[in-house]
Design a protein around this motif. Sequence first.
Motif, PDB file in Angstrom:
ATOM      1  N   THR A 193      -8.972  66.561  54.797  1.00 32.72           N
ATOM      2  CA  THR A 193      -8.088  67.284  53.873  1.00 32.72           C
ATOM      3  C   THR A 193      -6.956  67.964  54.636  1.00 32.72           C
ATOM      4  O   THR A 193      -5.778  67.842  54.271  1.00 32.72           O
ATOM      5  N   PHE A 194      -7.303  68.674  55.693  1.00 34.12           N
ATOM      6  CA  PHE A 194      -6.274  69.362  56.479  1.00 34.12           C
ATOM      7  C   PHE A 194      -5.321  68.339  57.102  1.00 34.12           C
ATOM      8  O   PHE A 194      -4.095  68.534  57.106  1.00 34.12           O
ATOM      9  N   LEU A 195      -5.877  67.249  57.635  1.00 34.93           N
ATOM     10  CA  LEU A 195      -5.053  66.256  58.319  1.00 34.93           C
ATOM     11  C   LEU A 195      -4.051  65.614  57.364  1.00 34.93           C
ATOM     12  O   LEU A 195      -2.860  65.479  57.698  1.00 34.93           O
ATOM     13  N   MET A 196      -4.486  65.233  56.170  1.00 36.36           N
ATOM     14  CA  MET A 196      -3.573  64.595  55.223  1.00 36.36           C
ATOM     15  C   MET A 196      -2.535  65.589  54.700  1.00 36.36           C
ATOM     16  O   MET A 196      -1.369  65.228  54.479  1.00 36.36           O
ATOM     17  N   MET A 197      -2.926  66.847  54.514  1.00 34.43           N
ATOM     18  CA  MET A 197      -1.950  67.867  54.117  1.00 34.43           C
ATOM     19  C   MET A 197      -0.912  68.066  55.216  1.00 34.43           C
ATOM     20  O   MET A 197       0.282  68.231  54.938  1.00 34.43           O
ATOM     21  N   ALA A 198      -1.376  68.066  56.460  1.00 35.50           N
ATOM     22  CA  ALA A 198      -0.456  68.257  57.581  1.00 35.50           C
ATOM     23  C   ALA A 198       0.525  67.098  57.692  1.00 35.50           C
ATOM     24  O   ALA A 198       1.738  67.307  57.900  1.00 35.50           O
ATOM     25  N   ILE A 199       0.039  65.874  57.554  1.00 32.51           N
ATOM     26  CA  ILE A 199       0.922  64.700  57.635  1.00 32.51           C
ATOM     27  C   ILE A 199       1.969  64.753  56.535  1.00 32.51           C
ATOM     28  O   ILE A 199       3.163  64.493  56.767  1.00 32.51           O
ATOM     29  N   TRP A 200       1.539  65.102  55.321  1.00 28.34           N
ATOM     30  CA  TRP A 200       2.495  65.204  54.214  1.00 28.34           C
ATOM     31  C   TRP A 200       3.531  66.299  54.484  1.00 28.34           C
ATOM     32  O   TRP A 200       4.730  66.093  54.288  1.00 28.34           O
ATOM     33  N   SER A 201       3.065  67.461  54.948  1.00 32.97           N
ATOM     34  CA  SER A 201       3.970  68.595  55.160  1.00 32.97           C
ATOM     35  C   SER A 201       4.953  68.336  56.292  1.00 32.97           C
ATOM     36  O   SER A 201       6.122  68.753  56.226  1.00 32.97           O
ATOM     37  N   ILE A 202       4.512  67.649  57.346  1.00 34.21           N
ATOM     38  CA  ILE A 202       5.373  67.431  58.510  1.00 34.21           C
ATOM     39  C   ILE A 202       6.393  66.321  58.248  1.00 34.21           C
ATOM     40  O   ILE A 202       7.564  66.441  58.614  1.00 34.21           O
ATOM     41  N   PHE A 203       5.953  65.228  57.601  1.00 38.02           N
ATOM     42  CA  PHE A 203       6.803  64.037  57.505  1.00 38.02           C
ATOM     43  C   PHE A 203       7.399  63.791  56.116  1.00 38.02           C
ATOM     44  O   PHE A 203       8.414  63.101  56.011  1.00 38.02           O
ATOM     45  N   LEU A 204       6.797  64.334  55.068  1.00 38.44           N
ATOM     46  CA  LEU A 204       7.231  63.970  53.720  1.00 38.44           C
ATOM     47  C   LEU A 204       7.684  65.154  52.875  1.00 38.44           C
ATOM     48  O   LEU A 204       8.030  64.988  51.709  1.00 38.44           O
ATOM     49  N   GLY A 205       7.663  66.335  53.412  1.00 40.02           N
ATOM     50  CA  GLY A 205       8.108  67.496  52.659  1.00 40.02           C
ATOM     51  C   GLY A 205       6.982  68.477  52.407  1.00 40.02           C
ATOM     52  O   GLY A 205       5.807  68.122  52.433  1.00 40.02           O
ATOM     53  N   GLU A 206       7.350  69.723  52.175  1.00 42.53           N
ATOM     54  CA  GLU A 206       6.352  70.770  51.997  1.00 42.53           C
ATOM     55  C   GLU A 206       5.597  70.619  50.677  1.00 42.53           C
ATOM     56  O   GLU A 206       6.143  70.180  49.668  1.00 42.53           O
ATOM     57  N   LEU A 207       4.334  71.007  50.716  1.00 39.41           N
ATOM     58  CA  LEU A 207       3.528  71.082  49.508  1.00 39.41           C
ATOM     59  C   LEU A 207       3.859  72.382  48.769  1.00 39.41           C
ATOM     60  O   LEU A 207       4.271  73.367  49.389  1.00 39.41           O
ATOM     61  N   ASP A 208       3.659  72.384  47.458  1.00 33.96           N
ATOM     62  CA  ASP A 208       3.838  73.652  46.756  1.00 33.96           C
ATOM     63  C   ASP A 208       2.718  74.606  47.174  1.00 33.96           C
ATOM     64  O   ASP A 208       1.630  74.177  47.573  1.00 33.96           O
TER      65      ASP A 208
END
Length: 334
Positions: free
Chosen positions: A88-103
Amino acid sequence: GVGHYAKFAEQRVAESDTQNLLVQLAMENSARTGKPIDKRAIDNVAKEIQKDTDQNKSRRVYDTPSKGVLWGWEVPIYVLTKAIATGTFLMMAIWSIFLGELDSTSEIKGLIISLVFMGITGGLLIKDLDRPDRFLYILLRPQWKSWLVRGAYIITVFGALVTLKLIFSLYSMSMDFIWILGSAFAVLGAIYTAFLFGQAKARDLWQSPWISSIHMLVHAVMAGCVVMIIIVPETIGWISKVLLWSIGTNIFLITKEVLFSNNTPDSKRAIQMMTRGYYSKYFWIGAITGLIAPLFFILSDSGNLMFLGGLMVLVSIYLTEFVRIRVPQMIPLS
């Protein structure tokens, strides 16, 4: 393992009788033949003993207690909860770093899920030690060659980083560097158990730690994708593609293990027990119902079907790890 065995041996010495001896022999007979342990198996062993024994001159003796299954239900669940927490943390980190911040709401939900499942992982680890106070010895008097010690520090640091990120998120402070540092510990947390299993040198099926570590990392990615589908529905397009690729990789790794891990007699026996023995039902349910069937659900456009497919993936991770952890322990060491 030592604590488990000492307690088990003491119990067996106190309770030893003919029936216990027959059960032990039946277990070894089952490991050799791949047939399930049942009353008939015990009766077959009794007949063999009867046939080879002269009743007038026989005397009862006891074998050294078999270690049996030392890592029970806690370890497969521990592997699953660890995959959910780190993935969960890893996929959130990948999204936040490369695809934009999560709400912020989704980010906080994800961090809480990661922290809760890592807490469950730590609790199961402590429970498996039998003596919870020994966990402090692991941290305060470490034997750094042991992957149990390394793993304890890895999940402790990972838990601290997740907690720190959660606090910053609650106060609307980004601190994005934690995503990078936390991702490194998420990967280490996902894979270290493979090297811990590898230190059990007598269990041949576990003696490919690098392949097993890749397998566990893939499990973490799969579990993380399932959680992302649930808590951040807007990521479903990209996440579903990652999940499909990770399921495909998982199927490839399982196929490789089944077809190309037969380099020793014990590993051949373990694969036979996994695929055709008593535990084969769990293995095939995990491999087919838990991996192949979800592919069709995930490829659909229905959110409900994708959710169902994700749950089946989590069940698959548990069942396949349950078999891979339990079966090698059923094979007699002598």
